[in-house]
Write a protein that holds these residues in place. Structure first.
Motif, PDB file in Angstrom:
ATOM      1  N   MET A 209     -16.242  15.550 -20.744  1.00  0.00           N
ATOM      2  CA  MET A 209     -15.329  15.321 -19.621  1.00  0.00           C
ATOM      3  C   MET A 209     -15.281  13.866 -19.178  1.00  0.00           C
ATOM      4  N   ILE A 210     -16.410  13.199 -19.220  1.00  0.00           N
ATOM      5  CA  ILE A 210     -16.484  11.805 -18.782  1.00  0.00           C
ATOM      6  C   ILE A 210     -17.028  10.957 -19.926  1.00  0.00           C
ATOM      7  N   GLN A 211     -16.211  10.040 -20.387  1.00  0.00           N
ATOM      8  CA  GLN A 211     -16.656   9.079 -21.389  1.00  0.00           C
ATOM      9  C   GLN A 211     -16.485   7.693 -20.791  1.00  0.00           C
ATOM     10  N   GLN A 212     -17.593   6.966 -20.729  1.00  0.00           N
ATOM     11  CA  GLN A 212     -17.599   5.650 -20.088  1.00  0.00           C
ATOM     12  C   GLN A 212     -18.121   4.590 -21.057  1.00  0.00           C
ATOM     13  N   PRO A 213     -17.304   4.194 -22.015  1.00  0.00           N
ATOM     14  CA  PRO A 213     -17.777   3.165 -22.938  1.00  0.00           C
ATOM     15  C   PRO A 213     -17.935   1.832 -22.220  1.00  0.00           C
ATOM     16  N   VAL A 214     -18.796   0.995 -22.743  1.00  0.00           N
ATOM     17  CA  VAL A 214     -19.009  -0.334 -22.190  1.00  0.00           C
ATOM     18  C   VAL A 214     -18.506  -1.343 -23.217  1.00  0.00           C
ATOM     19  N   ASP A 215     -17.598  -2.222 -22.775  1.00  0.00           N
ATOM     20  CA  ASP A 215     -17.102  -3.292 -23.633  1.00  0.00           C
ATOM     21  C   ASP A 215     -17.966  -4.524 -23.419  1.00  0.00           C
TER      22      ASP A 215
ATOM     23  N   THR B 107     -21.018 -17.278 -22.128  1.00  0.00           N
ATOM     24  CA  THR B 107     -20.608 -15.919 -21.804  1.00  0.00           C
ATOM     25  C   THR B 107     -20.552 -15.753 -20.292  1.00  0.00           C
ATOM     26  N   SER B 108     -19.447 -15.195 -19.797  1.00  0.00           N
ATOM     27  CA  SER B 108     -19.293 -14.928 -18.364  1.00  0.00           C
ATOM     28  C   SER B 108     -19.445 -13.439 -18.099  1.00  0.00           C
ATOM     29  N   TYR B 109     -19.806 -13.096 -16.867  1.00  0.00           N
ATOM     30  CA  TYR B 109     -20.097 -11.711 -16.498  1.00  0.00           C
ATOM     31  C   TYR B 109     -19.233 -11.253 -15.333  1.00  0.00           C
ATOM     32  N   THR B 110     -19.025  -9.968 -15.240  1.00  0.00           N
ATOM     33  CA  THR B 110     -18.343  -9.358 -14.108  1.00  0.00           C
ATOM     34  C   THR B 110     -19.055  -8.050 -13.780  1.00  0.00           C
ATOM     35  N   PHE B 111     -18.756  -7.484 -12.618  1.00  0.00           N
ATOM     36  CA  PHE B 111     -19.349  -6.201 -12.246  1.00  0.00           C
ATOM     37  C   PHE B 111     -18.359  -5.081 -12.539  1.00  0.00           C
ATOM     38  N   ARG B 112     -18.852  -4.008 -13.162  1.00  0.00           N
ATOM     39  CA  ARG B 112     -18.027  -2.835 -13.437  1.00  0.00           C
ATOM     40  C   ARG B 112     -18.753  -1.605 -12.899  1.00  0.00           C
ATOM     41  N   ASN B 113     -17.966  -0.628 -12.438  1.00  0.00           N
ATOM     42  CA  ASN B 113     -18.517   0.604 -11.882  1.00  0.00           C
ATOM     43  C   ASN B 113     -18.636   1.687 -12.951  1.00  0.00           C
ATOM     44  N   TYR B 114     -19.720   2.456 -12.859  1.00  0.00           N
ATOM     45  CA  TYR B 114     -19.958   3.577 -13.774  1.00  0.00           C
ATOM     46  C   TYR B 114     -20.492   4.771 -12.992  1.00  0.00           C
ATOM     47  N   PHE B 115     -20.131   5.973 -13.466  1.00  0.00           N
ATOM     48  CA  PHE B 115     -20.687   7.190 -12.887  1.00  0.00           C
ATOM     49  C   PHE B 115     -22.068   7.409 -13.488  1.00  0.00           C
ATOM     50  N   VAL B 116     -23.019   7.610 -12.588  1.00  0.00           N
ATOM     51  CA  VAL B 116     -24.424   7.734 -12.966  1.00  0.00           C
ATOM     52  C   VAL B 116     -24.977   9.010 -12.354  1.00  0.00           C
TER      53      VAL B 116
ATOM     54  N   ASN C 213     -33.042  12.014  -8.868  1.00  0.00           N
ATOM     55  CA  ASN C 213     -33.817  12.494  -7.720  1.00  0.00           C
ATOM     56  C   ASN C 213     -32.966  13.275  -6.729  1.00  0.00           C
ATOM     57  N   LYS C 214     -31.726  12.822  -6.475  1.00  0.00           N
ATOM     58  CA  LYS C 214     -30.863  13.484  -5.508  1.00  0.00           C
ATOM     59  C   LYS C 214     -30.013  14.592  -6.116  1.00  0.00           C
ATOM     60  N   LYS C 215     -30.003  14.675  -7.454  1.00  0.00           N
ATOM     61  CA  LYS C 215     -29.184  15.672  -8.173  1.00  0.00           C
ATOM     62  C   LYS C 215     -27.709  15.503  -7.822  1.00  0.00           C
ATOM     63  N   GLN C 216     -27.249  14.245  -7.846  1.00  0.00           N
ATOM     64  CA  GLN C 216     -25.863  13.923  -7.512  1.00  0.00           C
ATOM     65  C   GLN C 216     -25.290  12.949  -8.524  1.00  0.00           C
ATOM     66  N   ILE C 217     -23.955  12.938  -8.590  1.00  0.00           N
ATOM     67  CA  ILE C 217     -23.267  11.919  -9.365  1.00  0.00           C
ATOM     68  C   ILE C 217     -22.905  10.803  -8.391  1.00  0.00           C
ATOM     69  N   VAL C 218     -23.325   9.588  -8.708  1.00  0.00           N
ATOM     70  CA  VAL C 218     -23.060   8.443  -7.848  1.00  0.00           C
ATOM     71  C   VAL C 218     -22.371   7.352  -8.670  1.00  0.00           C
ATOM     72  N   ILE C 219     -21.781   6.388  -7.972  1.00  0.00           N
ATOM     73  CA  ILE C 219     -21.161   5.244  -8.642  1.00  0.00           C
ATOM     74  C   ILE C 219     -22.071   4.042  -8.456  1.00  0.00           C
ATOM     75  N   LYS C 220     -22.376   3.373  -9.571  1.00  0.00           N
ATOM     76  CA  LYS C 220     -23.196   2.164  -9.508  1.00  0.00           C
ATOM     77  C   LYS C 220     -22.485   1.043 -10.252  1.00  0.00           C
ATOM     78  N   SER C 221     -22.699  -0.178  -9.783  1.00  0.00           N
ATOM     79  CA  SER C 221     -22.105  -1.361 -10.412  1.00  0.00           C
ATOM     80  C   SER C 221     -23.150  -2.074 -11.257  1.00  0.00           C
ATOM     81  N   TYR C 222     -22.718  -2.491 -12.443  1.00  0.00           N
ATOM     82  CA  TYR C 222     -23.594  -3.239 -13.343  1.00  0.00           C
ATOM     83  C   TYR C 222     -22.884  -4.497 -13.809  1.00  0.00           C
TER      84      TYR C 222
END
Length: 196
Positions: free
Chosen positions: A118-124, A160-169, A173-182
């Protein structure tokens, strides 16, 4: 008689404990500890999917994925910028499924990025590809050489330059789906500085 009752109570307790669902144990691969994104699926990741799937439903998908349909690039494909643009900064782009993010200085835990049907989150991952340029042509790997920056006491370098992208994680511990930036390497930039 008391011994028989104690034995029966012990057997019931063992049966209840063994019937309780096991909490999946996730193990971070040694190669990934403290090194950011990890494309190696951690041991226990598939067992975690059952807990993730319980949290996913049509409403979650509709709310969060309406704008997440990206280009159709095959996983593991490496793209190189056109050779005609190598006087600037040549780039290498690779798309991979990442299963975990292991924070620097933390070898005991990681964030588990959701990857399933259902969720595919590839990283470029985009980085500088200066290794493709022969040293004779690169003049110490400077970019935009045709501008003659050295005559104005400037030098340039591809970085190389960097940016922040959001991913579902999955928050284990909380048994939840959260959004985190990397922080993700997103492009190769020509950095200009004074040579004095």
């Amino acid at each position: 008689m008391a011994t028989l009752q104690s034995l029966f109570a012990l057997m019931v307790l063992v049966t209840i404990c063994s019937a309780a669902p096991k909490k999946p144990t996730l193990k971070i691969p040694e190669e990934c500890k403290g090194k950011g994104f990890c494309s190696i699926k951690p041991e226990g990741y598939d067992e975690m999917q059952a807990e993730v799937n319980k949290l996913l439903n049509n409403q979650f998908i509709a709310q969060n994925f309406a704008d997440r349909i990206g280009d159709d690039v095959e996983m593991g494909t490496v793209e190189i910028s056109p050779e005609s643009d190598w006087h600037n900064c040549p780039t290498r782009k690779k798309r991979e499924p990442m299963y975990a993010y292991s924070h620097p200085n933390d070898t005991e835990s990681a964030d588990y990025i959701i990857q399933n049907d259902m969720i595919q989150q590839p990283v470029d991952i985009v980085s500088c590809a200066n290794d493709l340029i022969s040293k004779e042509n690169s003049e110490k790997e400077e970019c935009f050489q045709h501008f003659g920056l050295s005559s104005f006491n400037y030098k340039s370098k591809c970085e190389t330059s960097y940016t922040f992208r959001n991913y579902f994680v999955y928050d284990y511990n909380k048994k939840q789906i959260v959004i985190k930036s990397y922080e993700v390497p997103c492009c190769c930039t020509c950095k200009i500085s004074s040579s004095q």
